[in-house]
Design an enzyme around this catalytic site. Sequence first.
Site, PDB file in Angstrom:
ATOM      1  N   VAL A   8       0.872  -1.173   0.000  1.00  0.00           N
ATOM      2  CA  VAL A   8       0.000   0.000   0.000  1.00  0.00           C
ATOM      3  C   VAL A   8       0.906   1.218   0.000  1.00  0.00           C
ATOM      4  O   VAL A   8       2.039   1.169   0.482  1.00  0.00           O
ATOM      5  CB  VAL A   8      -0.989   0.044   1.198  1.00  0.00           C
ATOM      6  CG1 VAL A   8      -2.026  -1.055   1.080  1.00  0.00           C
ATOM      7  CG2 VAL A   8      -0.271  -0.027   2.515  1.00  0.00           C
ATOM      8  N   SER A   9       0.380   2.331  -0.544  1.00  0.00           N
ATOM      9  CA  SER A   9       1.247   3.485  -0.748  1.00  0.00           C
ATOM     10  C   SER A   9       1.198   4.516   0.368  1.00  0.00           C
ATOM     11  O   SER A   9       1.898   5.514   0.302  1.00  0.00           O
ATOM     12  CB  SER A   9       0.920   4.156  -2.083  1.00  0.00           C
ATOM     13  OG  SER A   9      -0.423   4.553  -2.099  1.00  0.00           O
ATOM     14  N   ALA A  10       0.384   4.297   1.381  1.00  0.00           N
ATOM     15  CA  ALA A  10       0.320   5.259   2.479  1.00  0.00           C
ATOM     16  C   ALA A  10       0.196   4.516   3.808  1.00  0.00           C
ATOM     17  O   ALA A  10      -0.429   3.457   3.875  1.00  0.00           O
ATOM     18  CB  ALA A  10      -0.865   6.198   2.295  1.00  0.00           C
ATOM     19  N   GLN A  13      -3.275   3.458   4.932  1.00  0.00           N
ATOM     20  CA  GLN A  13      -4.005   2.439   4.177  1.00  0.00           C
ATOM     21  C   GLN A  13      -3.791   1.071   4.824  1.00  0.00           C
ATOM     22  O   GLN A  13      -2.758   0.806   5.427  1.00  0.00           O
ATOM     23  CB  GLN A  13      -3.548   2.399   2.724  1.00  0.00           C
ATOM     24  CG  GLN A  13      -3.958   3.633   1.942  1.00  0.00           C
ATOM     25  CD  GLN A  13      -3.460   3.575   0.506  1.00  0.00           C
ATOM     26  OE1 GLN A  13      -2.347   3.161   0.239  1.00  0.00           O
ATOM     27  NE2 GLN A  13      -4.306   4.007  -0.408  1.00  0.00           N
TER      28      GLN A  13
END
Length: 77
Positions: A8-10, A13
């Site tokens: 996941v990019s954050a 998340q």
Amino acid sequence: MRVGYALVSAQEQALGSQTDALRQAGCERIFEDKISGMKANKPEFEAMMGFLRKGDTIVIRKLDRLGRSTRGLIELV
């Protein structure tokens, strides 16, 4: 061995839906990164690549978890 990779990019998340799918797919080991997909340094991805042995299979939920472009995927393979 089936080895899973989730990304996941954050930080806020959740990886849950990816890791659940990987477990259902029979992954014995799952590596998880919470980092921008655009960053070249993904610590858990690198750890997974060092962990893999001949005959292992990488399992991902979506193709974009391994690379952000077709070129990047080709280079990886």
